[in-house]
Enzyme design. Structure first.
Site, short mmCIF file in Angstrom:
data_model
loop_
_atom_site.label_atom_id
_atom_site.label_comp_id
_atom_site.label_asym_id
_atom_site.label_seq_id
_atom_site.Cartn_x
_atom_site.Cartn_y
_atom_site.Cartn_z
N TRP A 171 -9.54 5.64 -0.10
CA TRP A 171 -10.05 6.12 -1.48
C TRP A 171 -8.94 5.49 -2.15
O TRP A 171 -7.94 4.87 -1.95
CB TRP A 171 -9.91 7.30 -0.51
N CYS A 179 0.59 -1.18 -0.14
CA CYS A 179 0.22 0.50 -0.16
C CYS A 179 1.25 1.40 0.22
O CYS A 179 1.46 1.45 0.55
CB CYS A 179 -1.32 -0.15 1.17
N GLU A 192 -5.30 3.87 -10.19
CA GLU A 192 -5.76 2.06 -10.56
C GLU A 192 -7.11 1.88 -11.13
O GLU A 192 -7.19 1.00 -11.85
CB GLU A 192 -6.18 1.66 -8.78
N1 ARG Z 1 -6.89 -1.99 -6.64
C1 ARG Z 1 -8.06 -2.11 -6.16
C2 ARG Z 1 -9.50 -1.89 -7.00
O1 ARG Z 1 -8.90 -0.92 -7.72
C3 ARG Z 1 -8.12 -1.69 -4.95
C4 ARG Z 1 -6.49 -1.89 -3.79
C5 ARG Z 1 -7.18 -0.79 -2.75
N2 ARG Z 1 -6.93 0.38 -3.37
C6 ARG Z 1 -7.24 1.24 -2.45
N3 ARG Z 1 -6.26 2.76 -2.63
N4 ARG Z 1 -7.26 1.14 -0.65
O2 ARG Z 1 -9.34 -1.64 -7.00
#
Ligand code: ARG
Length: 376
Positions: A255, A84, A260
């Site tokens: 968040w 993370c 992502e």
């Molecule tokens: N990468 C994952 C997604 O796109 C979420 C993982 C956790 N991400 C976070 N910002 N806490 O759904």
């Protein structure tokens, strides 16, 4: 019981009898209690607490965390999550103690309450909800979905409609009686397996799932792509491990970082695979890799994600800001005399890696507990 919860007949043998969890390792328990007292000197009473924990582990094979231990343990589990990049705010994690919830319906209600509280009106709050742990007598509940909010993926003759990542989960939900509308962004029900009893399918009520339709600040046609994403990533298939106790059902969220969604969920070839479509609308030359059409499309897709969340008033970070924050976090941890384990391959963002400071160094790779671990 609210109507959005529906109990179904099990489609294969559910746990109708108690499946025992594992016995707590006393050394793990003691190590955690010492860590708690080392970092919370005002708590006091460490010797007595160590005695009680040893007695309970000997008698019952388990012990019960105090609320303060649970809150600290969950926050440190985030602090130790080496994949993370967003750990600077680990101390602000909100910990919802719901260890008393005894039924699958109760778990479903807590998932909904979690999403409502974590979402607010767009100002996302990092939150974890802790449901009953595994004990030697009885396993805790489990959520089959890897996140509370997931989009269905339907296998069709023309390939997958929706999120290909969730094809198996979609089929499980369908086998349990769920009927999807066959769209690209249908929110799946949450499938809950209680420690004892039948699995339960819970549809999330609409107001618990905030979503952001995607628009681009400069290209009006972008909206026609019909893309959207949910505001809250809430991971629900990892075990929160604290002092030898495993909480198999402890959904947690932070968040989103824009990449992502813009550089993975919507861009990966085995996810929504939008780069060729965006590139075509941008009028790029897709006949040769050397036009860098993929890279160009990636940037515009990510601009749209960040812009849309901003306009909608939903918390989101960008990879440049978050990379700098992560190095601040690292420096703070070192100053506090701790190692900060990190996994380079997860920390470096999937877009413009070398343009962020986290790219240009290596990290400590030790594995620490408390932590969030893959569920066994
Ligand atoms: N990468 C994952 C997604 O796109 C979420 C993982 C956790 N991400 C976070 N910002 N806490 O759904």
């Amino acid at each position: 019981m609210p109507t959005w919860i529906r109990s179904l007949r099990p489609f294969d043998a559910p746990a109708t009898r108690a499946v025992p969890g594992r016995t707590t390792d006393l050394r793990e328990a003691e190590r955690f209690i010492r860590l708690f007292h080392a970092e919370n000197p005002s708590a006091g009473g460490m010797a007595a607490r160590l005695r009680d924990v040893a007695r309970d582990v000997a008698r019952y094979g388990a012990y019960t965390h105090t609320y303060e231990e649970l809150q600290f343990g969950a926050r440190v589990a985030w602090r130790n999550s080496s994949r993370c990049i967003g750990r600077l705010y680990w101390r602000s994690l909100r910990v919802r103690d719901r260890r008393e919830v005894g039924t699958a319906e109760g778990v479903a209600l807590e998932c909904v309450a979690h999403l409502r509280e974590a979402t607010g009106d767009g100002k996302i709050r990092p939150t974890v909800t802790v449901l009953p742990p595994d004990t030697p007598a009885l396993r805790g509940p489990r959520i089959l979905n890897d996140q509370l909010i997931r989009y269905a993926g339907y296998r069709t003759e023309h390939g997958v409609v929706g999120d290909p990542r969730n094809v198996a989960l979609t089929e499980t939900a369908r086998a349990l009686g769920w009927r999807g509308r066959g769209g690209r962004f249908d929110v799946l029900p949450v499938v809950i397996q209680p420690g004892l009893g039948r699995p339960l399918l819970a549809n999330l009520p609409g107001d618990a799932v905030l979503e952001v339709p995607l628009r681009h600040p400069d290209y009006p046609w972008f909206e026609e792509l019909g893309l959207r994403w949910h505001a809250v990533p809430a991971i629900s298939d990892m075990c929160l491990e604290i002092g030898g106790i495993c909480y198999p059902c402890a959904p947690f969220n932070g968040w989103y970082m824009g990449t992502e969604i813009g550089a993975r969920n919507l861009a990966d070839g085995d996810r929504y695979d939008q780069l060729p479509i965006v590139a075509e609308r941008l009028g790029l030359d897709v006949s040769t890799e050397r036009s860098l059409w993929r890279d160009h499309a990636l940037v515009e897709l990510n601009v749209a994600v960040l812009h849309s969340f901003e306009e909608a008033g939903v918390t989101m970070t960008d990879h440049h800001t978050e990379s700098r924050r992560f190095l601040t976090h690292l420096a703070k941890e070192e100053k506090a005399g701790r190692v900060c384990p990190a996994d380079w391959s997860w920390i470096v963002p999937p877009l413009s890696g070398g343009a962020t400071p986290v790219f240009h160094r290596y990290y400590d790779t030790s594995v620490l507990t408390p932590n969030f671990v893959p569920r066994h």
